[in-house]
Write a protein that holds these residues in place. Sequence first.
Motif, mmCIF file in Angstrom:
data_model
loop_
_atom_site.group_PDB
_atom_site.id
_atom_site.type_symbol
_atom_site.label_atom_id
_atom_site.label_comp_id
_atom_site.label_asym_id
_atom_site.label_seq_id
_atom_site.Cartn_x
_atom_site.Cartn_y
_atom_site.Cartn_z
ATOM 1 N N LYS A 98 32.205 -9.930 79.264
ATOM 2 C CA LYS A 98 33.151 -10.401 78.237
ATOM 3 C C LYS A 98 33.383 -11.905 78.338
ATOM 4 O O LYS A 98 33.510 -12.603 77.326
ATOM 5 N N ALA A 99 33.415 -12.414 79.543
ATOM 6 C CA ALA A 99 33.730 -13.831 79.758
ATOM 7 C C ALA A 99 32.514 -14.747 79.644
ATOM 8 O O ALA A 99 32.666 -15.922 79.284
ATOM 9 N N THR A 100 31.315 -14.214 79.922
ATOM 10 C CA THR A 100 30.175 -15.121 80.083
ATOM 11 C C THR A 100 28.999 -14.884 79.147
ATOM 12 O O THR A 100 28.164 -15.784 78.990
ATOM 13 N N HIS A 101 28.886 -13.714 78.549
ATOM 14 C CA HIS A 101 27.687 -13.457 77.746
ATOM 15 C C HIS A 101 27.674 -14.335 76.505
ATOM 16 O O HIS A 101 28.701 -14.544 75.861
ATOM 17 N N LYS A 102 26.503 -14.845 76.177
ATOM 18 C CA LYS A 102 26.411 -15.797 75.070
ATOM 19 C C LYS A 102 26.390 -15.139 73.688
ATOM 20 O O LYS A 102 26.567 -15.822 72.678
ATOM 21 N N ASN A 103 26.183 -13.819 73.657
ATOM 22 C CA ASN A 103 26.150 -13.134 72.371
ATOM 23 C C ASN A 103 27.524 -12.575 72.017
ATOM 24 O O ASN A 103 28.129 -11.828 72.797
ATOM 25 N N GLU A 104 28.003 -12.902 70.834
ATOM 26 C CA GLU A 104 29.346 -12.496 70.414
ATOM 27 C C GLU A 104 29.486 -10.979 70.305
ATOM 28 O O GLU A 104 30.518 -10.409 70.712
ATOM 29 N N ASP A 105 28.476 -10.312 69.770
ATOM 30 C CA ASP A 105 28.546 -8.856 69.621
ATOM 31 C C ASP A 105 28.594 -8.163 70.979
ATOM 32 O O ASP A 105 29.303 -7.168 71.161
ATOM 33 N N VAL A 106 27.845 -8.674 71.940
ATOM 34 C CA VAL A 106 27.879 -8.105 73.285
ATOM 35 C C VAL A 106 29.266 -8.267 73.890
ATOM 36 O O VAL A 106 29.815 -7.326 74.485
ATOM 37 N N ARG A 107 29.863 -9.438 73.731
ATOM 38 C CA ARG A 107 31.214 -9.675 74.270
ATOM 39 C C ARG A 107 32.220 -8.738 73.614
ATOM 40 O O ARG A 107 33.115 -8.201 74.286
ATOM 41 N N ARG A 108 32.072 -8.520 72.318
ATOM 42 C CA ARG A 108 33.000 -7.637 71.595
ATOM 43 C C ARG A 108 32.896 -6.198 72.107
ATOM 44 O O ARG A 108 33.918 -5.540 72.356
#
Length: 221
Positions: A195-205
Amino acid sequence: RAREPGSWQMRRAAIMALGNVGLGKQTGDTPDLRDPPDAQTITALLDILRLDQCTAVRREAVNSLITLGPVSPVQQKTWKSSLDNLFKLNIEKDKGILLWARVLLIRNSPDGLKGNEQHLDAIAQALAAAVPAIRLEACAAITVVGEDAKSKLGNVIAVINNAKEEPEIVIASITAAAAMPSKSADLIPILVNVKATHKNEDVRRVATEAIDYLTMGKKKN
Protein backbone atom coordinates in the motif's frame (compact mmCIF):
# COMPACT_ATOMS: atom_id res chain seq x y z
CA ARG A 1 -27.30 -30.03 -26.65
CA ALA A 2 -24.14 -30.55 -24.59
CA ARG A 3 -23.05 -32.96 -27.33
CA GLU A 4 -24.19 -30.83 -30.29
CA PRO A 5 -21.61 -31.73 -32.98
CA GLY A 6 -22.00 -28.62 -35.12
CA SER A 7 -21.58 -25.84 -32.57
CA TRP A 8 -19.09 -25.60 -29.70
CA GLN A 9 -20.94 -22.47 -28.53
CA MET A 10 -24.13 -24.50 -28.11
CA ARG A 11 -22.27 -27.25 -26.25
CA ARG A 12 -20.67 -24.69 -23.94
CA ALA A 13 -24.01 -22.99 -23.22
CA ALA A 14 -25.67 -26.34 -22.51
CA ILE A 15 -22.89 -27.28 -20.11
CA MET A 16 -23.31 -23.99 -18.26
CA ALA A 17 -27.00 -24.86 -17.90
CA LEU A 18 -26.16 -28.33 -16.59
CA GLY A 19 -24.07 -26.70 -13.87
CA ASN A 20 -27.27 -25.12 -12.59
CA VAL A 21 -30.06 -27.61 -13.27
CA GLY A 22 -27.99 -30.57 -12.09
CA LEU A 23 -27.70 -29.27 -8.53
CA GLY A 24 -29.15 -31.49 -5.83
CA LYS A 25 -32.30 -30.43 -4.01
CA GLN A 26 -31.81 -27.96 -1.15
CA THR A 27 -32.34 -29.72 2.19
CA GLY A 28 -31.64 -26.92 4.67
CA ASP A 29 -31.21 -23.21 5.20
CA THR A 30 -27.57 -22.93 4.10
CA PRO A 31 -26.21 -23.53 0.57
CA ASP A 32 -24.13 -26.55 1.63
CA LEU A 33 -27.22 -28.41 2.88
CA ARG A 34 -28.39 -30.13 -0.29
CA ASP A 35 -28.62 -33.55 -1.89
CA PRO A 36 -25.77 -34.72 -4.16
CA PRO A 37 -25.92 -33.48 -7.76
CA ASP A 38 -27.80 -35.39 -10.44
CA ALA A 39 -25.81 -38.53 -11.32
CA GLN A 40 -26.58 -38.39 -15.05
CA THR A 41 -25.35 -34.80 -15.16
CA ILE A 42 -22.06 -35.75 -13.49
CA THR A 43 -21.55 -38.67 -15.89
CA ALA A 44 -22.24 -36.47 -18.91
CA LEU A 45 -19.84 -33.75 -17.75
CA LEU A 46 -17.06 -36.24 -17.04
CA ASP A 47 -17.52 -37.72 -20.52
CA ILE A 48 -17.41 -34.27 -22.10
CA LEU A 49 -14.29 -33.38 -20.14
CA ARG A 50 -12.62 -36.52 -21.43
CA LEU A 51 -13.82 -36.53 -25.04
CA ASP A 52 -14.78 -33.08 -26.35
CA GLN A 53 -12.29 -31.63 -28.84
CA CYS A 54 -12.92 -27.98 -27.89
CA THR A 55 -10.85 -26.48 -25.07
CA ALA A 56 -13.53 -23.92 -24.19
CA VAL A 57 -16.13 -26.69 -23.84
CA ARG A 58 -13.92 -28.86 -21.64
CA ARG A 59 -13.10 -25.84 -19.52
CA GLU A 60 -16.81 -25.19 -18.99
CA ALA A 61 -17.28 -28.83 -17.99
CA VAL A 62 -14.69 -28.40 -15.23
CA ASN A 63 -16.39 -25.19 -14.07
CA SER A 64 -19.77 -26.92 -13.89
CA LEU A 65 -18.34 -29.88 -11.98
CA ILE A 66 -16.86 -27.48 -9.42
CA THR A 67 -20.20 -25.66 -9.12
CA LEU A 68 -22.18 -28.89 -8.64
CA GLY A 69 -20.16 -29.86 -5.57
CA PRO A 70 -19.40 -33.29 -4.08
CA VAL A 71 -20.99 -36.25 -5.82
CA SER A 72 -22.88 -39.06 -4.08
CA PRO A 73 -20.87 -41.80 -2.33
CA VAL A 74 -22.09 -44.27 -4.98
CA GLN A 75 -20.56 -42.16 -7.76
CA GLN A 76 -17.41 -41.11 -5.89
CA LYS A 77 -15.12 -43.88 -7.20
CA THR A 78 -15.99 -43.25 -10.85
CA TRP A 79 -15.71 -39.47 -10.40
CA LYS A 80 -12.26 -39.75 -8.81
CA SER A 81 -10.99 -42.28 -11.33
CA SER A 82 -12.13 -40.17 -14.27
CA LEU A 83 -10.37 -37.07 -12.96
CA ASP A 84 -7.22 -38.95 -11.98
CA ASN A 85 -6.98 -40.31 -15.52
CA LEU A 86 -6.69 -36.77 -16.89
CA PHE A 87 -3.25 -36.75 -15.28
CA LYS A 88 -2.23 -40.43 -15.25
CA LEU A 89 -3.12 -41.14 -18.88
CA ASN A 90 -2.04 -37.71 -20.13
CA ILE A 91 -5.52 -37.21 -21.60
CA GLU A 92 -5.68 -33.45 -21.13
CA LYS A 93 -3.06 -31.17 -22.69
CA ASP A 94 -4.41 -27.75 -21.74
CA LYS A 95 -2.61 -26.46 -18.65
CA GLY A 96 -5.50 -24.24 -17.59
CA ILE A 97 -7.98 -27.12 -17.59
CA LEU A 98 -5.55 -29.29 -15.63
CA LEU A 99 -5.17 -26.47 -13.11
CA TRP A 100 -8.91 -26.31 -12.52
CA ALA A 101 -9.22 -30.09 -12.44
CA ARG A 102 -6.81 -29.94 -9.50
CA VAL A 103 -9.06 -27.37 -7.82
CA LEU A 104 -12.04 -29.64 -8.47
CA LEU A 105 -10.33 -32.57 -6.76
CA ILE A 106 -9.41 -30.48 -3.71
CA ARG A 107 -12.76 -28.73 -3.41
CA ASN A 108 -15.14 -31.64 -3.98
CA SER A 109 -13.30 -34.70 -2.65
CA PRO A 110 -14.81 -36.10 0.58
CA ASP A 111 -11.54 -35.54 2.46
CA GLY A 112 -10.79 -32.19 0.82
CA LEU A 113 -7.07 -31.50 0.68
CA LYS A 114 -6.10 -34.79 2.34
CA GLY A 115 -4.76 -37.08 -0.34
CA ASN A 116 -4.68 -34.24 -2.87
CA GLU A 117 -1.63 -32.39 -1.56
CA GLN A 118 0.23 -33.00 -4.83
CA HIS A 119 -2.45 -31.04 -6.67
CA LEU A 120 -2.05 -28.06 -4.35
CA ASP A 121 1.72 -28.27 -4.88
CA ALA A 122 1.19 -28.12 -8.65
CA ILE A 123 -1.13 -25.11 -8.35
CA ALA A 124 1.47 -23.29 -6.23
CA GLN A 125 4.20 -24.12 -8.75
CA ALA A 126 2.06 -22.55 -11.49
CA LEU A 127 2.42 -19.21 -9.70
CA ALA A 128 5.94 -19.12 -11.14
CA ALA A 129 5.00 -20.27 -14.66
CA ALA A 130 6.66 -18.54 -17.58
CA VAL A 131 3.29 -17.74 -19.19
CA PRO A 132 1.51 -14.80 -17.46
CA ALA A 133 -1.95 -16.25 -18.20
CA ILE A 134 -1.09 -19.40 -16.23
CA ARG A 135 0.21 -17.34 -13.29
CA LEU A 136 -3.03 -15.39 -13.32
CA GLU A 137 -5.12 -18.58 -13.38
CA ALA A 138 -3.04 -20.04 -10.55
CA CYS A 139 -3.89 -17.01 -8.41
CA ALA A 140 -7.58 -17.47 -9.21
CA ALA A 141 -7.33 -21.18 -8.40
CA ILE A 142 -5.78 -20.51 -5.00
CA THR A 143 -8.53 -17.97 -4.31
CA VAL A 144 -11.13 -20.70 -4.88
CA VAL A 145 -9.24 -23.23 -2.74
CA GLY A 146 -9.07 -20.59 0.02
CA GLU A 147 -7.99 -21.68 3.49
CA ASP A 148 -6.96 -25.11 2.23
CA ALA A 149 -4.13 -23.33 0.38
CA LYS A 150 -2.74 -21.57 3.45
CA SER A 151 0.44 -23.67 3.40
CA LYS A 152 1.25 -21.94 0.10
CA LEU A 153 0.93 -18.39 1.38
CA GLY A 154 4.68 -17.94 0.97
CA ASN A 155 4.37 -18.68 -2.76
CA VAL A 156 1.60 -16.11 -3.05
CA ILE A 157 3.58 -13.50 -1.11
CA ALA A 158 6.50 -14.04 -3.48
CA VAL A 159 4.23 -12.94 -6.32
CA ILE A 160 2.98 -9.94 -4.34
CA ASN A 161 6.55 -8.83 -3.60
CA ASN A 162 7.83 -9.34 -7.14
CA ALA A 163 8.54 -5.81 -8.36
CA LYS A 164 8.66 -7.03 -11.97
CA GLU A 165 5.30 -8.81 -11.90
CA GLU A 166 2.43 -7.44 -13.95
CA PRO A 167 -0.04 -5.36 -11.87
CA GLU A 168 -2.98 -7.56 -12.89
CA ILE A 169 -1.25 -10.62 -11.49
CA VAL A 170 -0.18 -8.84 -8.30
CA ILE A 171 -3.81 -7.84 -7.76
CA ALA A 172 -4.92 -11.44 -8.30
CA SER A 173 -2.29 -12.67 -5.84
CA ILE A 174 -3.49 -10.20 -3.19
CA THR A 175 -7.03 -11.52 -3.68
CA ALA A 176 -5.72 -15.08 -3.34
CA ALA A 177 -3.87 -14.25 -0.12
CA ALA A 178 -6.94 -12.52 1.33
CA ALA A 179 -8.87 -15.79 0.86
CA MET A 180 -6.77 -17.18 3.76
CA PRO A 181 -7.93 -14.96 6.65
CA SER A 182 -6.36 -17.29 9.21
CA LYS A 183 -2.99 -16.02 7.96
CA SER A 184 -3.87 -12.34 8.30
CA ALA A 185 -1.18 -11.71 10.93
CA ASP A 186 1.48 -12.74 8.41
CA LEU A 187 -0.17 -11.05 5.47
CA ILE A 188 -1.21 -7.62 6.74
CA PRO A 189 2.36 -6.27 7.19
CA ILE A 190 3.14 -7.32 3.60
CA LEU A 191 0.05 -5.53 2.34
CA VAL A 192 0.83 -2.39 4.37
CA ASN A 193 4.17 -2.21 2.59
CA VAL A 194 2.50 -2.73 -0.81
CA LYS A 195 0.00 0.00 0.00
CA ALA A 196 2.81 2.41 0.85
CA THR A 197 5.34 1.59 -1.86
CA HIS A 198 3.86 -0.02 -4.96
CA LYS A 199 3.99 2.23 -7.98
CA ASN A 200 0.69 1.03 -9.45
CA GLU A 201 -2.40 2.81 -8.15
CA ASP A 202 -4.75 -0.15 -8.67
CA VAL A 203 -2.42 -2.46 -6.76
CA ARG A 204 -2.28 0.01 -3.85
CA ARG A 205 -6.07 0.28 -3.85
CA VAL A 206 -6.61 -3.50 -3.78
CA ALA A 207 -3.98 -3.84 -1.02
CA THR A 208 -5.91 -1.27 1.02
CA GLU A 209 -9.19 -3.13 0.48
CA ALA A 210 -7.58 -6.42 1.49
CA ILE A 211 -6.17 -4.86 4.67
CA ASP A 212 -9.62 -3.54 5.57
CA TYR A 213 -11.21 -6.94 4.89
CA LEU A 214 -8.67 -8.87 6.95
CA THR A 215 -8.71 -6.35 9.78
CA MET A 216 -12.50 -6.50 9.98
CA GLY A 217 -12.30 -10.30 10.14
CA LYS A 218 -9.83 -10.16 13.02
CA LYS A 219 -12.12 -7.80 14.96
CA LYS A 220 -15.08 -10.15 14.51
CA ASN A 221 -13.05 -13.07 15.81
